[in-house]
Design an enzyme around this catalytic site. Structure first.
Site, mmCIF file in Angstrom:
data_model
loop_
_atom_site.group_PDB
_atom_site.id
_atom_site.type_symbol
_atom_site.label_atom_id
_atom_site.label_comp_id
_atom_site.label_asym_id
_atom_site.label_seq_id
_atom_site.Cartn_x
_atom_site.Cartn_y
_atom_site.Cartn_z
ATOM 1 N N SER A 223 0.869 -1.191 0.000
ATOM 2 C CA SER A 223 0.000 0.000 0.000
ATOM 3 C C SER A 223 0.897 1.229 0.000
ATOM 4 O O SER A 223 2.104 1.123 0.223
ATOM 5 C CB SER A 223 -0.872 0.027 1.261
ATOM 6 O OG SER A 223 -0.110 0.459 2.381
ATOM 7 N N ASP A 224 0.330 2.398 -0.250
ATOM 8 C CA ASP A 224 1.127 3.591 0.012
ATOM 9 C C ASP A 224 0.999 3.903 1.510
ATOM 10 O O ASP A 224 0.232 3.269 2.241
ATOM 11 C CB ASP A 224 0.713 4.780 -0.873
ATOM 12 C CG ASP A 224 1.861 5.795 -1.002
ATOM 13 O OD1 ASP A 224 2.819 5.728 -0.210
ATOM 14 O OD2 ASP A 224 1.796 6.669 -1.880
ATOM 15 N N TRP A 225 1.732 4.867 1.936
ATOM 16 C CA TRP A 225 1.865 5.201 3.367
ATOM 17 C C TRP A 225 0.482 5.496 3.977
ATOM 18 O O TRP A 225 -0.095 6.552 3.715
ATOM 19 C CB TRP A 225 2.758 6.424 3.459
ATOM 20 C CG TRP A 225 3.197 6.833 4.816
ATOM 21 C CD1 TRP A 225 2.421 7.364 5.794
ATOM 22 C CD2 TRP A 225 4.521 6.786 5.325
ATOM 23 N NE1 TRP A 225 3.178 7.652 6.882
ATOM 24 C CE2 TRP A 225 4.482 7.308 6.629
ATOM 25 C CE3 TRP A 225 5.753 6.361 4.832
ATOM 26 C CZ2 TRP A 225 5.617 7.413 7.428
ATOM 27 C CZ3 TRP A 225 6.876 6.464 5.622
ATOM 28 C CH2 TRP A 225 6.807 6.979 6.907
#
Ligand code: NOJ
Length: 741
Positions: free
Chosen positions: A299-301
């Site tokens: 996932s992104d942050w």
């Protein structure tokens, strides 16, 4: 905690380690047999794993700042680190520390599963190359591949296995700060540069090359259409039609997957109603089922938890379920999988098979990277780790080729050192190493990066006097210029733009004007100088009318990296001719955005529909870039002007260097499909090639046309179609018609 209980806890933790150690040794580990196929090894290991061990594999923790409870450094020092975690981010300060943490994973956990260490190595780790938008302008795939190979080698030497690059998001809006991190507005160009970066990082044959000690895993990001953020506002909603998704935003990811990229990162954006980090259609149906991607998605942050803010998940548990089921295998930072997945399985809300699939993908890539066979990185002596001379030379060449010369009135450039006694060097970027490096500068050391002032003073110590004045800041209204000093100089070099930060994440702007007093500075400089050479440090298109009017020469130098200053000197003084071309349109005013070259046609001709109060033409269009010489294009020929599906034809064009300076020329081949079942962009790049053309020499460039690849496009269901009919081929000022039968 009292002293006694502290001691007891300490003894208990030592005992626990010893027991884990014994267990770790006691369990047979058939998956460590290198001779077994990758899939078999994954299967053997998965069979042994408890649910807890599986879920930990899906978790990525971050080092964070010193006070952050996740701080790897602190954990490491206090030995509280949990080696069951699948991945660490930013745990990269030293290979020694990484190996020590890895040792805990290998020796103190039951199954000894290695950790994968990742970090943002976007345009270099120590040796920094130009920002990707500048790399695209170089049109030099080989140099980008070589610079990425440098990045991989240095990363391994710092203890990294994986980077979150390349960013292959197409962006049309310069207000979006992250336009800097991609290769511009064209899907073909972005695909080729994304691919070259993957090759440099991972090698050309990932199955064979990835376990090499100078290669790391790549991560194509941000999947998908993140660059379409409404109004250029970061993290925002993106309204993207299926047609644009298939024709603009997905192709660079497909190219990266075909090049062997082992991971992808989901994005922050809500894609037409379904956030990309929980988008089953893009993550599973397209990426995995249609394209056959077998690596994993991180996932992104915090993008899993952000599903709640986006109004897609009610709570953290639902966010975890939706993201994992859609295909987001690893959760970056938020521990939301760790907190929720076990309970979801116990409550029969999540099938354990979904977890198994994600774990398999992560383990598969850990095997592919060679982490099981060789979990530790080699420790090089400190002075041998980074900044190798040959790597700096690659960064310098790439910078030289990335510069885009926009104006050169009366052949102001190249400067002739022998005619110059004094240079006035002005502007906030003239003595600023941080801006030289730009955003996402890895672990580069600004004090090892010469500024233009440093480099000029060094190179011309004996023969040219450099009079430096900052003149103003980037943003503050604090013009302060001693104009008398300008009159003394034979030439004034002005270094303006944005300091590194504004062109990056969470740095959207509502305008793309030069901030502070920079426009005033250039006006003042022009009034008092003999000749003005303006250098623009940026990685987003900016409004440049004032700069253009007040410069004799104007060159975009982007954020040129560790060797940027030497590269600038080489180009300014004619050792190398500039050869970069814009891959993002520079509008006149922000109100013209979107103004990308590959827009669709207007319903009415004759200027109807244009703005009443402004030109519809950009200030510098896509592909602009001057040289110190001129090139003439002639003799466009086709091996056949008809072609059917399954056949190929070749187009050739003669390019003549009509001047007296050797220079490289990037030839860009465009097509236009004038009538199509689904309307097509006015123009589309389908091929490019850059070669050296010596003074007065003529050489042939060719383009092998496969109609499916060059004329085909996707319908709204992602099906590749090829219309019959006429296609217009364009290269330079040459045009030809091809009949597709
Ligand atoms: C957020 C950014 O969007 C992404 O590009 C980056 O890789 C991660 N943070 C990790 O730093």
């Amino acid at each position: 905690m009292g002293i006694l209980s502290k001691k007891t806890a300490f003894v208990a933790s030592i005992l626990a380690c010893l027991i884990a150690n014994l267990e770790a040794k006691a369990i047979p580990k058939p998956w460590l047999n290198k001779n077994l196929p990758e899939e078999k090894r994954v299967e053997l290991l998965l069979k042994e794993m408890t649910l807890e061990e599986k879920i930990y594999q899906l978790n990525q923790l971050v080092k964070g700042s010193d006070k952050n409870e996740n701080n790897v450094n602190m954990w490491y020092k206090s030995q509280k680190i949990n080696p069951l975690n699948g991945s660490y981010l930013y745990a990269s300060q030293s290979p020694e520390m990484r190996n020590a943490i890895q040792k805990m994973a290998i020796e103190q956990t039951r199954l000894g599963i290695p950790i994968i260490f990742g970090y943002d190595v976007i345009h270099g780790l120590k040796v920094i190359s130009p920002m990707p938008l500048g790399q695209g302008a170089s049109f030099n795939l080989d140099l980008v591949e070589q610079a990425s190979a440098t990045a991989a080698k240095e990363s391994q030497r710092m203890g990294l296995d994986w980077t979150f690059a390349p960013m292959v998001d197409i962006a049309f809006d310069p207000r979006w700060g992250r336009i800097a991190e991609g290769y511009g507005e064209d899907p073909y160009i972005t695909s080729r540069f994304g691919e070259a970066t993957v090759y440099g990082l991972q090698g050309r044959n990932p199955l064979k090359d990835l376990p090499r000690p100078d290669k790391i895993g790549a991560c194509l990001k941000h999947f998908v259409a993140y660059g379409a953020s409404e109004g250029g506002r970061d993290y925002n909603f993106t309204a993207v039609t299926r047609n644009d998704l298939f024709n603009f935003y997905l192709p660079p990811f497909k190219a990266g997957v075909d090049a062997g990229a082992v991971t992808l990162m989901s994005a922050f954006n809500d894609l037409s109603g379904v956030p990309t980090s929980a988008n089953y259609f893009t993550e599973t149906e397209i990426l995995r089922n249609q394209w056959g991607f077998d690596g994993f998605i991180v996932s992104d942050w915090g993008s899993v938890v952000q599903l709640i803010n986006q109004g897609y998940a009610k709570n953290r548990s639902q966010a975890a379920k939706l993201a994992l089921e859609a295909g987001t295998d690893m959760d970056m930072v938020d521990k939301v999988y760790i907190e929720n997945l076990e309970k979801l399985v116990q409550n029969n809300e999540l099938d354990v098979k979904v977890i198994d699939e994600s774990v398999k993908r992560i383990l598969r890539i850990k095997f592919r990277l060679g982490l099981f066979d060789n979990p530790y990185v080699k420790i090089y002596p400190k002075e041998e780790r980074y900044y190798a001379k040959e790597d700096l030379a690659i960064a310098r060449k790439l910078a030289e080729e990335s510069f885009v010369l926009l104006e050169n009135n009366n052949n102001t450039l190249p400067l002739k050192a022998k005619n110059i006694k004094t240079i006035a060097l002005i502007g906030p970027a003239a003595d600023d190493a941080v801006t030289m490096l730009g955003p996402w500068r890895g672990h580069a050391e600004p004090n090892k990066t010469p500024t233009l002032k440093d480099a000029l003073e060094k190179q011309f110590a004996d023969n040219i006097k450099i009079i430096y004045q900052k003149g103003c800041d980037y943003k503050k209204r604090n013009l302060n210029l001693d104009t008398e000093k300008l009159a003394e100089a034979d030439v004034t070099i002005v270094c303006i733009g944005e300091n590194g930060k504004p062109s990056s994440e969470n740095n959207s702007r509502s305008g793309i004007y030069l901030e502070g007093d920079q426009n005033k500075l250039i006006q003042e400089v022009k009034k008092h100088s003999k000749k003005v050479v303006s250098l623009l440090f940026t990685a987003r298109p900016l409004e440049l009318e004032t700069i253009k009017k007040n410069s004799d020469a104007l060159m975009v130098t982007w954020y040129p990296g560790s060797e940027g200053a030497n590269a600038i000197i080489n180009v300014l003084f004619g050792k190398v001719a500039p050869s970069g071309k814009l891959t993002a349109t520079f509008p006149r005013y922000v109100g013209q955005v979107p103004i990308h070259y590959n827009r669709r046609n207007c319903a009415r001709t004759g200027g109807q529909g244009n703005y009443r109060d402004a030109s519809t033409k950009p200030l510098y269009s896509f592909g602009t870039g001057k040289s110190y010489t001129t090139f003439k294009y002639s003799n466009l020929k086709l091996s056949n002007n008809e072609v059917s599906k399954g056949e190929k034809i070749t187009a050739t064009v003669t390019v003549t260097n009509t001047g007296n300076i050797d220079a490289k020329e990037a030839v860009i081949w465009y097509i236009t499909d004038p009538y199509a079942t689904i309307t097509r962009p006015r123009k589309e790049v389908k091929f490019f090639e850059k070669k050296l053309v010596k003074a007065q020499e003529s050489i042939t460039y060719s383009f092998e046309i496969d109609p499916i690849k060059s004329f085909g496009y996707y319908d709204d269901n992602g099906k590749l179609i090829l219309d019959k009919g006429e296609i217009i081929l364009q290269v330079g000022n040459q045009k030809a018609k091809i009949m597709c039968k």
